[in-house]
Design an enzyme around this catalytic site. Structure first.
Site, PDB file in Angstrom:
ATOM      1  CE  LYS A 126       3.093  23.615   5.048  1.00 26.12           C
ATOM      2  NZ  LYS A 126       4.001  22.721   4.316  1.00 26.12           N
TER       3      LYS A 126
ATOM      4  NE  ARG B 140     -18.410  17.664  -0.333  1.00 27.15           N
ATOM      5  CZ  ARG B 140     -19.236  16.940   0.212  1.00 27.15           C
ATOM      6  NH1 ARG B 140     -19.586  17.188   1.608  1.00 27.15           N
ATOM      7  NH2 ARG B 140     -20.227  16.511  -0.427  1.00 27.15           N
TER       8      ARG B 140
ATOM      9  NE  ARG C 123     -23.915  10.925   3.403  1.00 29.13           N
ATOM     10  CZ  ARG C 123     -24.073  11.012   4.765  1.00 29.13           C
ATOM     11  NH1 ARG C 123     -24.346   9.879   5.377  1.00 29.13           N
ATOM     12  NH2 ARG C 123     -23.704  11.941   5.502  1.00 29.13           N
ATOM     13  CB  THR C 124     -19.275  12.842  -1.268  1.00 29.10           C
ATOM     14  OG1 THR C 124     -20.569  13.503  -1.134  1.00 29.10           O
ATOM     15  CG2 THR C 124     -18.732  13.273  -2.861  1.00 29.10           C
TER      16      THR C 124
ATOM     17  CG  HIS D 241     -23.226  17.234  -4.209  1.00 27.58           C
ATOM     18  ND1 HIS D 241     -22.161  16.458  -4.651  1.00 27.58           N
ATOM     19  CD2 HIS D 241     -23.209  16.790  -2.880  1.00 27.58           C
ATOM     20  CE1 HIS D 241     -21.823  15.458  -3.840  1.00 27.58           C
ATOM     21  NE2 HIS D 241     -22.345  15.719  -2.874  1.00 27.58           N
TER      22      HIS D 241
HETATM   23  N1   CP Z   1     -24.760  13.625   0.417  1.00 29.08           N
HETATM   24  C1   CP Z   1     -23.451  14.201   0.501  1.00 29.08           C
HETATM   25  O1   CP Z   1     -22.807  14.790  -0.086  1.00 29.08           O
HETATM   26  O2   CP Z   1     -23.136  13.573   1.713  1.00 29.08           O
HETATM   27  P1   CP Z   1     -21.736  14.120   2.711  1.00 29.08           P
HETATM   28  O3   CP Z   1     -21.748  15.427   2.795  1.00 29.08           O
HETATM   29  O4   CP Z   1     -21.330  13.074   3.749  1.00 29.08           O
HETATM   30  O5   CP Z   1     -20.507  13.578   1.462  1.00 29.08           O
END
Ligand code: CP
Length: 311
Positions: free
Chosen positions: A89, A110, A60-61, A138
């Site tokens: 590397k 991320r 999703r993110t 998050h």
């Molecule tokens: N909600 C969320 O962060 O989903 P993903 O880990 O799929 O990005």
């Protein structure tokens, strides 16, 4: 668009705690204004480039950030796993950021390490958006959750909200708890004993809003307005035996919500494993896929704000 005393252009989005209630309200209002663009497209960010640097898996993110950029007329570059980058590397995060800032106008990162988004922001000339750091935070997911709750319930103040599941390793619940604590809500925490909310988060919110810990879901479900369910974060456990003990410790099924309000909103940041039974998906209370759509719209607002296309 909106209030001019709030400055978002060039800002990093590292923690939900960096934003006041007024700023969050403004983000949610700009999100509402983005709804027609999310459906019909726009050229608001034409010529702008987003980099998505994902050192951890995501569906999703990453895809919703990229979708948001495309719907605003911009483009994106990036990687979905570190093994295809020069991190493989041995290149460090600071050098990766000092490289990618030459290619992109904004970076969504991320990473498994707590503090990594903050570190990236210290090195970056372009805005850094925290797309999930370890078990820490998050913030953009929390904004999606707040937008979804406000849209479904018409308000944030006065609601009774339960956070269910892995409250120790689930980063989304940490950001959401901090975000909700800026409003007048009552919070109920439901989790296995070993997955109770981190002490630093509890301390950060307890003096702001009423928080009931170690709650039995069955007892409180009739009074709830929002039920926020999370997955047990298998990947954060150091010990497989510890995971085995709590695996499948809770499950929201039709029986569990039998006595719930008709307008209860059931949310989940997803991915789900088995903590919400598929039979719940067809109830009017299930809002987790609406939440997925809202993710695109919120991220359109955030990209437009930090790039100064709206204020
Ligand atoms: N909600 C969320 O962060 O989903 P993903 O880990 O799929 O990005």
């Amino acid at each position: 668009m909106g209030a001019h005393h709030l400055e978002f252009k060039g800002r990093d989005i590292i923690s939900i705690e960096d934003f006041s209630q007024a700023e969050i309200n403004h983000i949610l209002n700009v999100t509402a204004q983005m709804e027609p663009y999310a459906k019909g497209g726009s050229d608001l960010l034409k010529g702008k480039i987003l980099a998505t640097l994902f050192f951890e898996p995501s569906t999703r993110t990453r895809l919703s950030f990229e979708t948001a950029m495309l719907k605003l007329g911009g483009s994106y570059i990036g990687f979905a796993e570190p093994d295809v980058s020069s991190a493989r590397k041995g290149e460090n995060l600071a050098d990766t950021i000092r490289t990618v800032e030459n290619y992109a106008d904004v970076i969504a990162l991320r990473h498994s390490l707590e503090g990594s988004a903050k570190l990236a922001a210290e090195f970056s000339k372009v805005p850094i958006i925290n797309a999930g750091t370890g078990a820490e935070e998050h913030p953009t997911q929390a904004l999606i959750d707040l937008y979804t709750i406000r849209k479904e319930k018409g308000k944030l103040d006065g609601l009774k909200i339960a956070l269910v599941g892995d409250l120790r390793y689930g980063r989304t619940v940490h950001s959401l708890a901090y975000g909700l604590a800026k409003y007048n809500v009552e919070l109920f925490l439901v989790s296995p004993e070993t997955l109770r909310m981190r002490k630093d988060v509890i301390q950060g919110i307890k003096n702001r809003i009423p928080v009931a810990e170690n709650v039995n879901l069955e007892k409180i479900i009739p009074q709830l307005d929002v039920l926020y369910v999370t997955r047990i974060q298998k990947e954060r456990f150091l010990d497989a035996a510890e995971y085995a003990k709590v695996k499948g410790a809770y499950r929201v099924d039709l029986k569990a919500i039998e006595k719930a309000k008709k307008d209860l909103a059931i949310l989940h940041p997803l991915p789900r494993v088995d903590e919400i039974a598929p039979e719940v998906d067809n109830t009017p209370q299930a809002k987790y896929f609406t939440q997925v759509w809202n993710g695109v719209v919120v991220r359109m607002a955030l990209l437009s704000l930090v790039l100064g296309a709206v204020s």
